[in-house]
Design a protein around this motif. Sequence first.
Motif, PDB file in Angstrom:
ATOM      1  N   ARG A 491      39.789  19.430  33.201  1.00  0.00           N
ATOM      2  CA  ARG A 491      38.643  18.580  32.865  1.00  0.00           C
ATOM      3  C   ARG A 491      38.885  17.881  31.528  1.00  0.00           C
ATOM      4  N   GLU A 492      39.453  18.658  30.593  1.00  0.00           N
ATOM      5  CA  GLU A 492      39.711  18.109  29.267  1.00  0.00           C
ATOM      6  C   GLU A 492      40.722  16.966  29.360  1.00  0.00           C
ATOM      7  N   VAL A 493      41.763  17.250  30.166  1.00  0.00           N
ATOM      8  CA  VAL A 493      42.800  16.222  30.329  1.00  0.00           C
ATOM      9  C   VAL A 493      42.185  14.972  30.951  1.00  0.00           C
ATOM     10  N   GLU A 494      41.358  15.258  31.995  1.00  0.00           N
ATOM     11  CA  GLU A 494      40.715  14.109  32.654  1.00  0.00           C
ATOM     12  C   GLU A 494      39.824  13.359  31.679  1.00  0.00           C
ATOM     13  N   TRP A 495      39.076  14.141  30.856  1.00  0.00           N
ATOM     14  CA  TRP A 495      38.175  13.513  29.880  1.00  0.00           C
ATOM     15  C   TRP A 495      38.985  12.712  28.875  1.00  0.00           C
ATOM     16  N   ALA A 497      41.815  11.453  29.321  1.00  0.00           N
ATOM     17  CA  ALA A 497      42.399  10.270  29.953  1.00  0.00           C
ATOM     18  C   ALA A 497      41.424   9.090  29.933  1.00  0.00           C
ATOM     19  N   GLY A 498      40.128   9.448  29.870  1.00  0.00           N
ATOM     20  CA  GLY A 498      39.144   8.359  29.920  1.00  0.00           C
ATOM     21  C   GLY A 498      38.372   8.204  28.622  1.00  0.00           C
ATOM     22  N   ARG A 509      40.731   2.319  29.212  1.00  0.00           N
ATOM     23  CA  ARG A 509      41.009   2.487  30.639  1.00  0.00           C
ATOM     24  C   ARG A 509      39.712   2.754  31.421  1.00  0.00           C
ATOM     25  N   LEU A 510      38.896   3.717  30.870  1.00  0.00           N
ATOM     26  CA  LEU A 510      37.652   4.057  31.561  1.00  0.00           C
ATOM     27  C   LEU A 510      36.713   2.848  31.575  1.00  0.00           C
TER      28      LEU A 510
END
Length: 656
Positions: A491-495, A497-498, A509-510
């Motif tokens: 989740r952290e990585v995903e967060w 990433a955005g 990007r987001l």
Amino acid sequence: MSRIALSMTLLVILLATAGLIVDPSMIQDQSHSASWTLLLLIGIGQAMWYWRGVRMSVVCLLPVLAILLLGLASYLLPEALIPYVTLDQWASWLPGVQGLDDLRPPLMELLILLALTGGLLGRTRASLAAPLLQALAALLLVTEALLLATDEIRSPQNLAGTPASMLLLALLLAAQFVGVVSGWRHTQTSILRSLIPSLALVLASLFVWHQQTLYVDQQLQDELQGEADRLATQLGAEITAHLEAVRRFASFWSLLEEPPSAEEWERQAAFYHQDFSYFLNIAYIEADGTIRLVHPRDDSNRAIVGINALDVDRPYVDALAKALSANQEGHTGVVPLLQGMPGMIYYLPITSPDQQRVTGAAAMVLSFPVLADKLYAETLLDREHIRMRFAVDGDTIRDWPTSESPGPWTTLSLLALDEQELTVALNASTGYLLGLRSRQPVASLSIGLLLAYLLYMVVFGHHRMSVQHSSMYRSNEELRREVRHRTELQREVEWLAGHDELTLLPNRRLFMSTLREQQECRPLSVLLCDIDHFKSINDQLGHQAGDEALRRFARVGRLAMPEGVVLARYGGEEFVALLTGVAADEAVEIAESLRQSVMNCGVEHADGRPMTVSIGIASHGAGDLIAEDLLHRADLALYRAKRQGRNRIEVCGSPA
Ligand SMILES: Nc1nc2c(ncn2[C@@H]2O[C@H](COP(=O)(O)OP(=O)(O)OP(=O)(O)O)[C@@H](O)[C@H]2O)c(=O)[nH]1
């Protein structure tokens, strides 16, 4: 460890071979040589196990197991299925074998050998009850030692071996134990937990077996004793009947005036002799002691006619004198008769009819061997299997042995005859007793041991499963924790990433993906914001101050934006806001509010000027839109704002 075990096993092999070949006197009978041979084979199998591995060992042990199982079956087979005598007969067909007990080890040793073989064939696995089998072998060895130490070994059943074979068995067991115990270390708790209930069951089975063995043997002994007592009673009845007959015979002659004529004596005596064949002879003795008439008139009896009985040895004289002089019954007790056998002579006085005068005496010679023969002939004893002995005052008069090997017990029944003691002794052969003996003790012992084996496996399996279950539960827990951790990281990585880590705002990007998702909304406005002279904040106040300024901008920016507006960090000191459903004029108001907020947010340049922001606005009211075009227009507006002095808002109108 396995080297020590191998050495011990080799020692067993050496001793067993020596016992079988070098010194056969160590082995007391054939049944022990069966034990020793099997023990030697198991020893070889065990040595193979340590030396060459499981496969060779199994090849050696499987035939031994088959022999042992056949041996156990021979102890268990009901008499109704195959009589013991039949098995015994089959066994005796083999060369050098006298009977079944020559081929099978004593019961205890057979079970110990089975336990040792089972342990090896089960690959000494704790899960296949190898520890129980070893403990069982040890308990059976103790039982065997107790049987040897007490007198209870005197059973027709072959129960225990010799101290020498026990010693070898103990050595073989110790070798097996030393060889495998280290492999059980990691399952120690499971083994101990499973052993306790199973060994309790083994002990209970041994106790029940012992009690039943005592009971069954006692029953057999009682039966034999009953038979001996019945024979003694029959003998007593015969003797009493004989005495009565003798008295009747004498009183008959006392009724006559004249001494008996030879013909009359012969007729009456023959009549009595027919009924009581064990009278060796019936004689008439005159008052002076001369033997006058004798029946039957065979050669040996004819020889005593005319002899004066008062002239011979004392025992005869006293008894006869008692009859002739004192008018009383007399008997000689056990004496060697003139006919050359032990017997007893009864003298009964014959008187005149008025009983005033003794006119002579009737002598009846009782032969004990003939009496014993008669008893034996009339008895219903199983003569093939039961040996009978008849003794008077301890001296054997008659002995009828059987061809079978004698049983462990001789039952005696004594009968007192005046001062004499008659003995009837019976000895039933081992085979006969085993035929009658109930298989119940050995059956219940086998069932008990089998149940103990199964109980061990169930408890062990259950315990191992619960251990595995709890370790699986533990690793599942760890796995769950790991998954949780990884999900959080994901989740952290995903967060990340955005989002932008510094300002916690969505990143470019987001933002772009949100813009593409919402580019169909109308109206649509974009604010592109660039902090003015940000480089100077960095340069003059330091990079950290620059970072703090960016964070502060983000905070006030979020507050200045209405709900639903996406404010993102576009890169460096540039921020962008997506205002869906907001037209250009309203967007200008929002931008203005943002500009004011930034100016008042408390961040200042080194010279005290407040931090400011330039904002370019691009809006789209209707029609198709390419997201990049909207941004490009906002960038143009921003560029214009920068060029026209900064801290201001410029709008790039819709191209339509
Ligand atoms: N402290 C800090 N500085 C940043 C960060 N990202 C970009 N910068 C700095 O922002 C500065 C931007 O400088 P410029 O592009 O020259 O623009 P400016 O100084 O704001 O001047 P104008 O835009 O023309 O008003 C550079 O010095 C970058 O190093 C950041 O994350 N933290």
